[in-house]
Structure formats: structure tokens, C-alpha cells
Write a protein that holds these residues in place. Structure first.
Motif, PDB file in Angstrom:
ATOM      1  N   PHE A 182     -11.169   7.589  -0.716  1.00  0.00           N
ATOM      2  CA  PHE A 182      -9.725   7.759  -0.856  1.00  0.00           C
ATOM      3  C   PHE A 182      -9.339   7.316  -2.262  1.00  0.00           C
ATOM      4  O   PHE A 182      -9.763   6.250  -2.734  1.00  0.00           O
ATOM      5  CB  PHE A 182      -8.984   6.926   0.186  1.00  0.00           C
ATOM      6  N   ARG A 183      -8.544   8.124  -2.932  1.00  0.00           N
ATOM      7  CA  ARG A 183      -8.141   7.835  -4.301  1.00  0.00           C
ATOM      8  C   ARG A 183      -6.673   7.427  -4.327  1.00  0.00           C
ATOM      9  O   ARG A 183      -5.818   8.173  -3.858  1.00  0.00           O
ATOM     10  CB  ARG A 183      -8.394   9.043  -5.191  1.00  0.00           C
ATOM     11  N   MET A 241       0.839  -1.202   0.000  1.00  0.00           N
ATOM     12  CA  MET A 241       0.000   0.000   0.000  1.00  0.00           C
ATOM     13  C   MET A 241       0.874   1.252   0.000  1.00  0.00           C
ATOM     14  O   MET A 241       1.972   1.252   0.553  1.00  0.00           O
ATOM     15  CB  MET A 241      -0.906  -0.002   1.220  1.00  0.00           C
ATOM     16  N   PRO A 242       0.388   2.340  -0.603  1.00  0.00           N
ATOM     17  CA  PRO A 242       1.151   3.592  -0.583  1.00  0.00           C
ATOM     18  C   PRO A 242       1.354   4.093   0.841  1.00  0.00           C
ATOM     19  O   PRO A 242       0.464   3.969   1.679  1.00  0.00           O
ATOM     20  CB  PRO A 242       0.260   4.554  -1.382  1.00  0.00           C
ATOM     21  N   GLU A 243       2.513   4.670   1.115  1.00  0.00           N
ATOM     22  CA  GLU A 243       2.807   5.186   2.448  1.00  0.00           C
ATOM     23  C   GLU A 243       2.770   6.710   2.496  1.00  0.00           C
ATOM     24  O   GLU A 243       2.970   7.292   3.554  1.00  0.00           O
ATOM     25  CB  GLU A 243       4.171   4.675   2.917  1.00  0.00           C
ATOM     26  N   GLU A 302      -2.122   9.600 -12.441  1.00  0.00           N
ATOM     27  CA  GLU A 302      -2.935   8.492 -12.956  1.00  0.00           C
ATOM     28  C   GLU A 302      -3.771   7.942 -11.801  1.00  0.00           C
ATOM     29  O   GLU A 302      -3.250   7.617 -10.741  1.00  0.00           O
ATOM     30  CB  GLU A 302      -2.020   7.389 -13.498  1.00  0.00           C
ATOM     31  N   LEU A 303      -5.087   7.886 -12.009  1.00  0.00           N
ATOM     32  CA  LEU A 303      -5.980   7.322 -11.002  1.00  0.00           C
ATOM     33  C   LEU A 303      -5.934   5.801 -11.099  1.00  0.00           C
ATOM     34  O   LEU A 303      -6.244   5.226 -12.152  1.00  0.00           O
ATOM     35  CB  LEU A 303      -7.409   7.824 -11.206  1.00  0.00           C
ATOM     36  N   ILE A 304      -5.550   5.151 -10.012  1.00  0.00           N
ATOM     37  CA  ILE A 304      -5.490   3.686  -9.987  1.00  0.00           C
ATOM     38  C   ILE A 304      -6.836   3.103  -9.567  1.00  0.00           C
ATOM     39  O   ILE A 304      -7.399   2.247 -10.241  1.00  0.00           O
ATOM     40  CB  ILE A 304      -4.373   3.214  -9.026  1.00  0.00           C
ATOM     41  N   VAL A 320       0.449   7.206  -4.293  1.00  0.00           N
ATOM     42  CA  VAL A 320       0.054   7.996  -3.128  1.00  0.00           C
ATOM     43  C   VAL A 320      -1.443   7.822  -2.903  1.00  0.00           C
ATOM     44  O   VAL A 320      -2.174   7.362  -3.783  1.00  0.00           O
ATOM     45  CB  VAL A 320       0.390   9.495  -3.312  1.00  0.00           C
ATOM     46  N   VAL A 321      -1.893   8.195  -1.703  1.00  0.00           N
ATOM     47  CA  VAL A 321      -3.319   8.184  -1.363  1.00  0.00           C
ATOM     48  C   VAL A 321      -3.789   9.624  -1.237  1.00  0.00           C
ATOM     49  O   VAL A 321      -3.184  10.411  -0.495  1.00  0.00           O
ATOM     50  CB  VAL A 321      -3.588   7.445  -0.035  1.00  0.00           C
ATOM     51  N   PHE A 322      -4.850   9.971  -1.947  1.00  0.00           N
ATOM     52  CA  PHE A 322      -5.353  11.339  -1.922  1.00  0.00           C
ATOM     53  C   PHE A 322      -6.765  11.383  -1.355  1.00  0.00           C
ATOM     54  O   PHE A 322      -7.600  10.526  -1.643  1.00  0.00           O
ATOM     55  CB  PHE A 322      -5.371  11.947  -3.321  1.00  0.00           C
ATOM     56  N   LEU A 323      -7.028  12.415  -0.535  1.00  0.00           N
ATOM     57  CA  LEU A 323      -8.369  12.650  -0.017  1.00  0.00           C
ATOM     58  C   LEU A 323      -8.704  14.136  -0.167  1.00  0.00           C
ATOM     59  O   LEU A 323      -7.919  15.001   0.219  1.00  0.00           O
ATOM     60  CB  LEU A 323      -8.469  12.261   1.461  1.00  0.00           C
TER      61      LEU A 323
END
Length: 263
Positions: free
Chosen positions: A37-38, A1-3, A19-21, A47-50
Motif C-alpha cells: 500500500f502506498r 492515517m488517511p481515510e 508525492e509518495l510518502i 490517500v492510500v493507493f493499491l
């Protein structure tokens, strides 16, 4: 998982190398986070984006479920959280478009739950340095690498919102040593510390605070400045992500050590 996590506005989507995974909804003991969470890939790094205020910016700062947001990042394995936010400039050296890497906070919020430990356990975490020193150093290094001038120290006064501040309030914050004023750093930073997540903020000055400028404060000015600053912010964010090292040597990762009140 992204950290690495990013919390902020939806302008991140407009970065050319994003790029959206996938998207992931996270259930938390504290209710629903601001949005899904994207999982993004930015220049080859996941990365994780909110979106802090929701995708349509429909959640005002005093209504944000800060505990759910931070808990969600923790559940997804995030260890470093990069916060992007708009602020008003109190320090007269700051102009719209200026970027501040804050190192201190003055918390003026009310009615926001600011801890995960408000039931059977009591923790008193050290918060003398509210922003991760390692992340602050990376922000500064990244700014130098892309040739972007930033204020590398600054005090962020966090108010409740959603209204802007009075002139008297801004004078008060200025006397207290605040350089910028915003509405979201608390309890976000404190909860990240309790979650042992490194937290740092890139604060963009979108307007001069009340009394610093005699003009009426408007959301139009905020939006226009953010849009104008997006190229610089994206460049700074890209370089920051690339400079973050795998190992953490800061105190954030051990924030709960010796912090629990024993019976």
C-alpha cells in the motif's frame, strides 16, 4: 492515517501533483494483498493507493486476492474507497473514452470468495445499492466542476475473465440491463460493504464489447484508450478527492447493523 483509498492502475503515479510518502506492506488473515500500500499526498491530501493487479499488472482478475486487498484498506483506516477500472461498453451510447459512474452490478463471477463471514458467523448485508450514494454524488459533482461529461447511472456486469466475453454473452447482459462489462467490481464492492467502507467506481470505457463492435477485441486498444483518457481521469480524481467531506451520512458505515444471523 488517511481515510481515502484508491484502488486501480498505476497511472495514478503519473499525476503531476502526487508525492509518495511511504510504502507499507500489510499482513492479513487472508494472505497477501496485490501489492504494498502506498501512502500518497495528492494536492495536499493524504490517500492510500493499491495497484489492484500488482505494480507490473501481473495478477489477472480471477486471481486477485480481493479479501486481502479490502482487509488491508480497512486495517489502514480507510473509510472511502475510490475504484478506477476499465470496462467494455454495452450501451450503444458509450464510446471508448466515456466515463460511467455505475450505480448497479450484475455479478456473473464464479469461484471468487465474496464474504469475510464464511466460518462461524453469518452476515447478510444489504446490497440493494452496491455503490455508495454519497461517493456517486461526489463523482458527479466533480465531473461537472471539471467539465467532464459522464454517465451518472449505469449497470456494471462483472465477469470472471481473463478472457473477453462472447457476442452471445454480451447480448444476454444487454437484455439484463447492463451498460458496461468489466472483471473486477465483484466481489470488491461486496467486501467493501461488509467492511463498512464506502465504495464507488469510476469506470472508463476502453472498447465496445463483443458484438457491439465487429472488430477483434485487443488489450492494445484497452491500454491506448486508458493512456488517452489519463488527463481527464486525473482531473476527475483530483477534484473528487478535494470534494469528499469528513463526515459520512450514508448507510455504508452501518452495513453490519442488523445484518448478523442470530442463533
Amino acid at each position: 492515517m488517511p481515510e481515502i483509498g484508491i484502488i486501480g492502475g498505476s497511472g495514478v503515479y503519473r499525476m503531476p501533483s502526487v508525492e509518495l510518502i511511504r510504502e507499507e506492506a500489510v499482513d492479513t488473515p487472508y494472505g497477501a494483498p496485490s501489492d504494498t500500500f502506498r501512502m500518497l499526498r495528492i494536492s495536499g491530501i493524504e490517500v492510500v493507493f493499491l495497484a489492484r493487479h500488482g505494480s507490473g499488472h501481473t495478477i489477472p482478475p480471477h486471481k486477485i486476492n480481493y479479501r486481502a486487498n479490502i482487509w488491508g484498506f480497512k486495517a489502514l483506516g480507510v473509510k472511502r474507497l475510490l475504484s478506477m477500472g476499465a470496462v467494455g461498453g454495452i450501451n450503444p451510447l458509450l464510446r471508448p473514452g466515456s466515463i460511467v459512474v455505475a450505480d448497479q452490478i450484475i455479478d456473473m463471477t464464479t469461484g471468487r470468495t465474496s464474504t469475510f463471514y464464511d466460518k462461524d458467523e453469518v452476515y447478510h448485508v444489504d446490497f440493494s445499492e452496491p455503490f455508495c450514494p454519497e461517493l456517486r454524488a461526489v463523482f458527479t459533482e466533480a465531473a461537472g466542476a471539471v467539465g467532464l461529461p459522464v454517465l451518472t447511472r449505469g449497470t456494471y456486469a462483472c465477469t470472471n475473465g481473463p478472457r473477453f466475453e462472447t457476442r452471445a454473452e454480451i447480448r444476454y447482459y444487454s437484455i439484463a440491463g447492463a451498460d458496461v462489462v468489466g472483471m473486477t467490481a465483484m466481489p470488491e464492492a461486496a467486501l467493501a460493504r461488509e467492511a463498512e467502507i464506502c465504495y464507488g467506481t469510476i469506470a472508463t470505457v476502453t472498447n465496445s464489447a463483443a458484438g457491439i463492435s465487429r472488430d477483434k477485441l485487443t488489450t492494445t486498444e484497452v491500454i491506448e484508450t486508458i493512456n488517452e483518457s489519463s488527463i481527464n481521469l486525473n482531473a476527475l480524481l483530483l477534484r473528487t478527492i478535494s470534494l469528499i467531506k469528513a463526515q459520512r451520512h450514508c448507510p455504508c458505515k452501518d452495513a453490519l447493523k442488523d445484518a448478523k444471523m442470530m442463533k
